[in-house]
Design a protein around this motif. Structure first.
Motif, mmCIF file in Angstrom:
data_model
loop_
_atom_site.group_PDB
_atom_site.id
_atom_site.type_symbol
_atom_site.label_atom_id
_atom_site.label_comp_id
_atom_site.label_asym_id
_atom_site.label_seq_id
_atom_site.Cartn_x
_atom_site.Cartn_y
_atom_site.Cartn_z
ATOM 1 N N PRO A 1 0.813 -1.228 0.000
ATOM 2 C CA PRO A 1 0.000 0.000 0.000
ATOM 3 C C PRO A 1 0.843 1.274 0.000
ATOM 4 C CG PRO A 1 -0.920 -1.586 1.532
ATOM 5 C CD PRO A 1 0.392 -2.149 1.072
ATOM 6 N N PHE A 2 1.962 1.287 0.719
ATOM 7 C CA PHE A 2 2.851 2.452 0.705
ATOM 8 C C PHE A 2 3.407 2.698 -0.699
ATOM 9 C CE2 PHE A 2 3.428 2.387 5.437
ATOM 10 C CZ PHE A 2 3.152 3.731 5.636
ATOM 11 N N ILE A 3 3.836 1.638 -1.364
ATOM 12 C CA ILE A 3 4.381 1.772 -2.720
ATOM 13 C C ILE A 3 3.303 2.259 -3.672
ATOM 14 C CG2 ILE A 3 5.312 0.474 -4.688
ATOM 15 C CD1 ILE A 3 6.760 -1.306 -2.620
ATOM 16 N N ASP A 4 2.107 1.701 -3.558
ATOM 17 C CA ASP A 4 1.000 2.105 -4.432
ATOM 18 C C ASP A 4 0.642 3.576 -4.227
ATOM 19 O OD1 ASP A 4 -1.085 1.289 -6.355
ATOM 20 O OD2 ASP A 4 -2.462 1.738 -4.720
ATOM 21 N N ASP A 5 0.727 4.061 -2.988
ATOM 22 C CA ASP A 5 0.421 5.464 -2.688
ATOM 23 C C ASP A 5 1.455 6.415 -3.268
ATOM 24 O OD1 ASP A 5 -1.850 4.815 -1.346
ATOM 25 O OD2 ASP A 5 -1.040 5.128 0.669
ATOM 26 N N ASN A 6 2.715 6.022 -3.258
ATOM 27 C CA ASN A 6 3.801 6.936 -3.605
ATOM 28 C C ASN A 6 4.317 6.782 -5.026
ATOM 29 O OD1 ASN A 6 4.680 8.418 -0.921
ATOM 30 N ND2 ASN A 6 4.232 6.318 -0.348
ATOM 31 N N ALA A 7 3.867 5.769 -5.758
ATOM 32 C CA ALA A 7 4.325 5.571 -7.140
ATOM 33 C C ALA A 7 3.677 6.580 -8.076
ATOM 34 C CB ALA A 7 3.985 4.154 -7.595
ATOM 35 N N PRO A 8 4.375 7.007 -9.152
ATOM 36 C CA PRO A 8 3.757 7.872 -10.165
ATOM 37 C C PRO A 8 2.531 7.184 -10.770
ATOM 38 C CG PRO A 8 6.137 7.740 -10.480
ATOM 39 C CD PRO A 8 5.790 6.720 -9.444
ATOM 40 N N ALA A 9 1.533 7.971 -11.105
ATOM 41 C CA ALA A 9 0.256 7.415 -11.569
ATOM 42 C C ALA A 9 0.415 6.484 -12.769
ATOM 43 C CB ALA A 9 -0.700 8.553 -11.913
ATOM 44 N N ALA A 10 1.337 6.816 -13.684
ATOM 45 C CA ALA A 10 1.504 6.024 -14.907
ATOM 46 C C ALA A 10 2.447 4.839 -14.714
ATOM 47 C CB ALA A 10 2.025 6.907 -16.039
ATOM 48 N N GLN A 11 2.990 4.677 -13.493
ATOM 49 C CA GLN A 11 3.975 3.612 -13.278
ATOM 50 C C GLN A 11 3.667 2.772 -12.031
ATOM 51 O OE1 GLN A 11 7.577 5.962 -13.043
ATOM 52 N NE2 GLN A 11 8.001 5.659 -15.231
ATOM 53 N N LYS A 12 2.429 2.767 -11.603
ATOM 54 C CA LYS A 12 2.077 2.045 -10.382
ATOM 55 C C LYS A 12 2.387 0.555 -10.485
ATOM 56 C CE LYS A 12 -1.452 5.097 -8.397
ATOM 57 N NZ LYS A 12 -0.710 5.345 -7.149
ATOM 58 N N THR A 13 1.987 -0.063 -11.595
ATOM 59 C CA THR A 13 2.236 -1.498 -11.743
ATOM 60 C C THR A 13 3.712 -1.786 -11.928
ATOM 61 O OG1 THR A 13 0.140 -1.493 -12.975
ATOM 62 C CG2 THR A 13 1.292 -3.565 -12.817
ATOM 63 N N ALA A 14 4.422 -0.890 -12.614
ATOM 64 C CA ALA A 14 5.864 -1.066 -12.801
ATOM 65 C C ALA A 14 6.585 -1.020 -11.455
ATOM 66 C CB ALA A 14 6.409 0.006 -13.741
ATOM 67 N N TRP A 15 6.172 -0.111 -10.571
ATOM 68 C CA TRP A 15 6.791 -0.041 -9.238
ATOM 69 C C TRP A 15 6.477 -1.295 -8.428
ATOM 70 C CZ3 TRP A 15 8.039 4.799 -6.056
ATOM 71 C CH2 TRP A 15 8.690 5.751 -6.858
ATOM 72 N N LEU A 16 5.239 -1.768 -8.528
ATOM 73 C CA LEU A 16 4.896 -3.025 -7.852
ATOM 74 C C LEU A 16 5.727 -4.176 -8.416
ATOM 75 C CD1 LEU A 16 0.994 -2.809 -7.557
ATOM 76 C CD2 LEU A 16 2.640 -2.753 -5.673
ATOM 77 N N ALA A 17 5.963 -4.137 -9.742
ATOM 78 C CA ALA A 17 6.779 -5.178 -10.374
ATOM 79 C C ALA A 17 8.197 -5.169 -9.830
ATOM 80 C CB ALA A 17 6.800 -4.980 -11.898
ATOM 81 N N MET A 18 8.763 -3.973 -9.647
ATOM 82 C CA MET A 18 10.116 -3.882 -9.080
ATOM 83 C C MET A 18 10.153 -4.463 -7.670
ATOM 84 S SD MET A 18 11.253 -0.059 -10.295
ATOM 85 C CE MET A 18 10.854 0.501 -11.957
ATOM 86 N N PHE A 19 9.093 -4.199 -6.904
ATOM 87 C CA PHE A 19 9.018 -4.712 -5.534
ATOM 88 C C PHE A 19 8.898 -6.237 -5.538
ATOM 89 C CE2 PHE A 19 6.263 -5.814 -1.833
ATOM 90 C CZ PHE A 19 7.149 -5.479 -0.824
ATOM 91 N N TYR A 20 7.991 -6.769 -6.356
ATOM 92 C CA TYR A 20 7.775 -8.219 -6.369
ATOM 93 C C TYR A 20 8.839 -8.966 -7.163
ATOM 94 C CZ TYR A 20 3.436 -7.497 -3.914
ATOM 95 O OH TYR A 20 2.526 -7.156 -2.954
ATOM 96 N N MET A 21 9.624 -8.244 -7.953
ATOM 97 C CA MET A 21 10.774 -8.844 -8.618
ATOM 98 C C MET A 21 11.749 -9.396 -7.580
ATOM 99 S SD MET A 21 13.696 -6.779 -10.693
ATOM 100 C CE MET A 21 14.221 -6.006 -9.162
ATOM 101 N N CYS A 22 11.730 -8.816 -6.394
ATOM 102 C CA CYS A 22 12.647 -9.232 -5.336
ATOM 103 C C CYS A 22 12.298 -10.599 -4.761
ATOM 104 C CB CYS A 22 12.648 -8.196 -4.211
ATOM 105 S SG CYS A 22 13.211 -6.572 -4.749
#
Length: 429
Positions: free
Chosen positions: A132-153
């Motif tokens: 939820p923190f990542i989803d709140d702070n990610a740029p609107a056009a890159q929300k899924t990409a930021w989640l992908a970077m997180f779950y890539m780990c």
């Protein structure tokens, strides 16, 4: 503290969580039992050899963390309403650090099993609140990409765990692998207690204590509606609370517990009424059942079937490359075609269907040269699902339910997915 810094910190913590999963499954740490043949006996190695574990007990060991995760995840998700989420993450990481160090000091099956359970308690706070923190702070056009970077780990961490466990367990001792994890997590434990807290969308702050960032107490939220009209706690809960003596600290604690239980039940009922969320988690459970068996027994299968000289390194290498590119590809593709729940389901359906075909086909080859390319393509497709499935978990519920949705998703996919799969495969084997 920039949003990109938050993402990097959470990614490293997430990776260390899953390095631990890879370590416990690696041949260097997990090892093998002693065996006797032709009058010659060989001593075992690693945890399985030192504690003389059966395959079933070995599988239970890999799943023991789930007990702590199951109990603590809903609790941390509920506490996020009345306590600062960053501080809760700090508390959880402290428990995780102590528990992994305890794994290195264990002396039998039950002692290491208890420590593995506490590892799950420590992880619970992080998995409920990080996304939820990542989803709140990610740029609107890159929300899924930021989640992908997180779950890539996740695949990266498991793969690094295979390699790290194989190297440290082989050259030093399996206990040293756990002590190393604990040392690596320690700086993030400190950060969890000292970082200036960020606000989580969907929760209202109490202005009097905003300096410390705690969330407004659920009972206070209920007392006032959007129009400022006092509603009060439900009559049943209030009646039960009034039966307790007001001057007793124990009764005060009991009243708070009753109120929290009521709010948790109310949130769970609302969450289970979200049919899109329920269908998404149901699919995720089946997915994790298979992934759990692959990740834990994969290195052993590679060693026994294809006689790999270094199965830990081989599986670790394939998983880390395919996990990184597959997970990132899933997130960027969904952002490219427009991040909607409908598009996310289409991507999930196609990727899992094709990925299953390639992974199944890989083990049909008798040659290692046929296995590697098919298994690699299968893992690329399978890991492309990580960002879309969690995007649906976050966006199919209202903002205030996101920590609970992530907590219950994680609990469900483990307790019904990868937790039973390891012991079941071990029992069959």
């Amino acid at each position: 503290f920039w949003p990109s810094s938050l993402l990097v910190m959470f990614c490293i913590i997430n990776m260390l969580n899953y390095v631990d999963r890879g370590v416990i499954a690696s041949n260097g740490v997990n090892g093998s039992r002693g065996s006797c043949s032709g009058g010659t006996c060989s001593s075992g190695s690693g945890i399985q050899g030192d504690f003389n574990l059966s395959n079933f007990e070995d599988g239970v060991l890999s799943s023991a963390f789930m007990v702590g995760l199951l109990v603590a995840s809903p609790i941390f998700a509920s506490l996020a309403k009345i306590h600062n989420p960053f501080r809760l993450i700090g508390v959880g990481l402290l428990v995780w650090t102590i528990a992994t160090a305890g794994c290195g000091c264990s002396f039998d099956f039950w002692s290491i099993t208890i420590c593995r359970m506490l590892v799950g308690v420590g992880e619970a706070s992080f998995i409920s609140l990080a996304a939820p923190f990542i989803d709140d702070n990610a740029p609107a056009a890159q929300k899924t990409a930021w989640l992908a970077m997180f779950y890539m780990c996740i695949p990266t961490g498991i793969a690094l765990g295979y390699v790290y466990g194989g190297l440290v367990g082989g050259h030093l001792h399996w206990r040293a692998a756990f002590w190393g994890e604990s040392i690596l997590m320690l700086p993030f434990v400190i950060l969890g207690f000292v970082i200036k807290p960020l606000e989580l969308k969907g929760f209202t702050h109490n202005k009097k204590t905003k300096e410390y960032g705690p969330m407004l107490s659920p009972e206070l939220q209920d007392e006032t509606s959007n129009n400022g009209i006092k509603q009060g706690v439900p009559a049943i809960v209030e009646g039960l609370a009034e039966k307790l003596p007001e001057k007793s600290s124990l009764s005060s604690f009991g009243k708070k517990v009753m109120i929290e239980i009521h709010h948790f039940g109310k949130d769970m009922k609302e969450l289970l009424q979200e049919r899109v969320y329920v269908v998404n988690v149901a699919g995720y459970i089946f997915y994790n059942f298979v992934i759990g068996a692959y990740s834990y027994w994969g290195p052993k299968a590679g060693q026994d079937i294809y006689h790999m000289a270094s199965a830990d390194l081989m599986f670790g290498g394939i998983t880390i490359v395919c996990g990184i590119f597959g997970t990132l590809a899933g997130g960027f593709i969904l952002d490219k075609i427009d991040s909607t729940i409908s598009n996310a389901f289409k991507l999930l359906s196609g990727a899992t269907f094709l990925g299953a075909i390639f992974c199944f086909g890989a083990f049909c080859f008798k040659s290692l040269y046929g296995f590697i390319p098919f298994f690699s393509v299968g893992e690329l497709l399978v890991f492309a699902t990580q960002a879309p499935v969690n995007y649906i978990c976050l966006h199919s519920v209202k903002p205030s339910l996101r920590p609970l949705s992530m907590a219950m998703s994680t609990v469900s996919i483990h307790i019904l997915g990868d937790v039973p799969s390891s012991p079941i495969v071990g029992f069959i084997q």
